[in-house]
Design a protein around this motif. Structure first.
Motif, short mmCIF file in Angstrom:
data_model
loop_
_atom_site.label_atom_id
_atom_site.label_comp_id
_atom_site.label_asym_id
_atom_site.label_seq_id
_atom_site.Cartn_x
_atom_site.Cartn_y
_atom_site.Cartn_z
N VAL A 1 -10.61 11.62 -1.57
CA VAL A 1 -11.12 10.49 -0.85
C VAL A 1 -11.62 9.41 -1.54
CG1 VAL A 1 -12.43 9.49 1.24
CG2 VAL A 1 -11.58 12.04 1.06
N ASP A 2 -12.69 9.64 -2.49
CA ASP A 2 -13.04 8.50 -3.27
C ASP A 2 -12.15 8.10 -4.20
OD1 ASP A 2 -15.91 10.84 -3.90
OD2 ASP A 2 -15.49 9.41 -2.36
N ASN A 3 -11.21 8.60 -4.85
CA ASN A 3 -10.12 8.01 -5.57
C ASN A 3 -9.23 6.89 -4.70
OD1 ASN A 3 -11.17 9.22 -7.84
ND2 ASN A 3 -9.75 10.94 -8.01
N CYS A 4 -8.72 7.29 -3.73
CA CYS A 4 -8.09 6.62 -2.67
C CYS A 4 -8.79 5.43 -2.21
CB CYS A 4 -7.63 7.35 -1.58
SG CYS A 4 -6.19 6.48 -0.56
N VAL A 5 -10.00 5.58 -1.96
CA VAL A 5 -11.08 4.42 -1.83
C VAL A 5 -10.92 3.54 -2.63
CG1 VAL A 5 -13.37 3.41 -1.38
CG2 VAL A 5 -12.32 5.64 0.20
N GLN A 6 -11.10 3.84 -3.85
CA GLN A 6 -11.12 2.89 -5.19
C GLN A 6 -9.76 2.26 -5.33
OE1 GLN A 6 -11.92 4.91 -8.60
NE2 GLN A 6 -14.00 5.87 -7.87
N ARG A 7 -8.73 2.94 -5.11
CA ARG A 7 -7.40 2.24 -5.32
C ARG A 7 -7.19 1.02 -4.09
NH1 ARG A 7 -5.66 7.53 -5.93
NH2 ARG A 7 -4.73 7.40 -3.74
N LEU A 8 -7.78 1.50 -2.84
CA LEU A 8 -7.58 0.67 -1.71
C LEU A 8 -8.48 -0.65 -1.92
CD1 LEU A 8 -6.31 -0.01 1.13
CD2 LEU A 8 -8.26 1.42 2.08
N ARG A 9 -9.72 -0.38 -2.52
CA ARG A 9 -10.70 -1.49 -2.48
C ARG A 9 -9.84 -2.49 -3.71
NH1 ARG A 9 -16.24 1.75 -3.10
NH2 ARG A 9 -16.94 1.61 -0.88
N ALA A 10 -9.26 -1.98 -4.79
CA ALA A 10 -8.71 -2.85 -5.78
C ALA A 10 -7.75 -3.84 -5.03
CB ALA A 10 -8.07 -2.10 -6.56
N LYS A 11 -6.91 -3.27 -3.91
CA LYS A 11 -6.09 -4.09 -3.34
C LYS A 11 -6.70 -5.07 -2.05
CE LYS A 11 -2.51 -0.63 -4.49
NZ LYS A 11 -1.25 0.09 -3.86
N ILE A 12 -7.55 -4.62 -1.71
CA ILE A 12 -8.04 -5.70 -0.29
C ILE A 12 -9.20 -6.18 -0.51
CG2 ILE A 12 -6.66 -4.00 1.19
CD1 ILE A 12 -9.30 -3.04 2.29
N GLU A 13 -10.01 -5.75 -1.46
CA GLU A 13 -11.07 -6.33 -1.49
C GLU A 13 -11.40 -7.56 -2.44
OE1 GLU A 13 -13.72 -3.69 0.83
OE2 GLU A 13 -13.91 -5.81 0.12
N LEU B 1 0.62 -1.29 -0.07
CA LEU B 1 -0.01 0.06 -0.07
C LEU B 1 0.77 1.09 -0.07
CD1 LEU B 1 -2.87 -0.69 2.74
CD2 LEU B 1 -3.02 -1.33 0.05
N SER B 2 0.48 2.04 -0.66
CA SER B 2 1.14 3.61 -0.59
C SER B 2 0.80 4.17 0.81
CB SER B 2 0.54 4.52 -1.47
OG SER B 2 -0.57 4.85 -1.24
N PRO B 3 1.62 5.12 1.50
CA PRO B 3 1.54 5.71 2.46
C PRO B 3 0.02 6.34 2.79
CG PRO B 3 3.65 6.31 1.86
CD PRO B 3 2.89 5.71 0.45
N THR B 4 -0.52 6.90 1.88
CA THR B 4 -1.85 7.44 1.92
C THR B 4 -2.94 6.37 1.83
OG1 THR B 4 -1.23 9.30 0.70
CG2 THR B 4 -3.55 9.01 0.96
N GLU B 5 -2.85 5.20 1.06
CA GLU B 5 -3.56 4.00 1.41
C GLU B 5 -3.58 3.63 2.75
OE1 GLU B 5 -3.03 3.17 -3.55
OE2 GLU B 5 -2.30 1.85 -2.08
N LEU B 6 -2.45 3.34 3.17
CA LEU B 6 -2.33 2.69 4.54
C LEU B 6 -2.89 3.40 5.64
CD1 LEU B 6 -1.07 0.41 6.36
CD2 LEU B 6 1.11 1.77 6.33
N ARG B 7 -2.64 4.84 5.39
CA ARG B 7 -3.14 5.85 6.58
C ARG B 7 -4.82 5.75 6.43
NH1 ARG B 7 -0.81 11.79 7.88
NH2 ARG B 7 -2.06 12.07 9.68
N LEU B 8 -5.30 5.61 5.23
CA LEU B 8 -6.82 5.72 5.09
C LEU B 8 -7.26 4.54 5.84
CD1 LEU B 8 -9.48 6.71 4.19
CD2 LEU B 8 -8.91 5.53 1.98
N LEU B 9 -6.75 3.36 5.42
CA LEU B 9 -7.10 2.10 6.03
C LEU B 9 -6.95 2.03 7.71
CD1 LEU B 9 -8.02 -0.93 5.54
CD2 LEU B 9 -5.51 -1.70 5.30
N LEU B 10 -5.65 2.58 8.10
CA LEU B 10 -5.61 2.66 9.77
C LEU B 10 -6.68 3.31 10.25
CD1 LEU B 10 -1.87 2.92 9.80
CD2 LEU B 10 -3.17 0.97 10.36
N THR B 11 -7.08 4.32 9.37
CA THR B 11 -8.06 5.42 9.94
C THR B 11 -9.46 4.81 10.23
OG1 THR B 11 -6.73 7.39 9.41
CG2 THR B 11 -9.25 7.55 10.00
#
Length: 223
Positions: A189-201, A149-159
């Motif tokens: 936010v929306d774009n980061c959520v999409q990237r994060l979903r692509a990796k963990i969902e 995960l990128s730092p921003t993606e990780l921080r979003l997931l942690l939050t």
């Protein structure tokens, strides 16, 4: 396998829950009074306590307070149907959740697993089904495999994962993840959520972990 302590004075209810929760994969210890429950608590060192509030001798409210006085072991209380006083008093005594009797064992098992998932973050690792988030090492794995995960993606997931079930507005996420103190661009936010979903969902189009609350923001599940 979690070790549970079930404190319940009704022998039929106690035996029924013990058998059912054992079939769900738990190691279930039992006690039929508050005094015995406290002794078993100190000897068995359970991962979670299921506690009836109406007990002979020391009642469940006092048992819960004594458990809270010595540690943070999760407590789920069993309450009578429609008794709001029990619910308020039990939560005030330190219970983490409650289940109204009569309750299906599957419902109690679901609550137990949810509370255990939430408490898993205390030791630095948050476990949510097949998703593991190490808040100390700052690593994430899914199905046993590391997820970069990128730092921003990780921080979003942690939050989001620090409070499963809580709804975070886009503005609040902008403030906490991106440290924006103004009305920023919610598309970040929306774009980061999409990237994060692509990796963990497993199925990004039908997300289980990062859930959309239409018109407001996002929440982390399963809860």
């Amino acid at each position: 396998m979690a070790t549970l302590l079930l404190i319940e004075d009704d022998p039929l209810v106690r035996r029924g829950f013990q058998l059912a929760l054992s079939r769900h994969g738990h190691d279930v210890r039992t006690a039929d009074s508050g005094e015995e429950g406290l002794r078993e608590f100190h000897s068995a060192r359970p991962d979670l306590v299921v506690l009836d509030l109406m007990l002979p001798g020391i009642d469940g409210f006092q048992v819960c307070r004594r458990i809270r006085a010595v540690g943070d072991v999760p407590v789920i209380m069993l309450t009578a149907m429609g008794d709001d006083f029990d619910v308020v008093g039990g939560l005030a005594a330190g219970a983490d959740d409650y289940v109204v009797k009569p309750a299906q064992p599957s419902v109690l098992d679901a609550r137990i697993r949810a509370v255990l998932r939430r408490s898993a973050g205390h030791d630095g690792v948050r476990v949510h089904r097949d998703l593991h988030i190490d808040t100390t090492a700052l690593t994430v794995s899914l199905h046993g495999r590391p997820v970069p995960l990128s730092p921003t993606e990780l921080r979003l997931l942690l939050t989001l994962s620090r409070a499963p079930g809580r709804v975070f507005s886009r503005q609040l996420l902008l403030e906490e993840v991106w440290e924006h103190d103004y009305l920023g661009d919610s598309r970040l936010v929306d774009n980061c959520v999409q990237r994060l979903r692509a990796k963990i969902e497993d199925v990004p189009a039908a997300p289980e972990y990062i859930q959309t609350v239409r018109g407001f923001g996002y929440r982390f599940g399963p809860v």
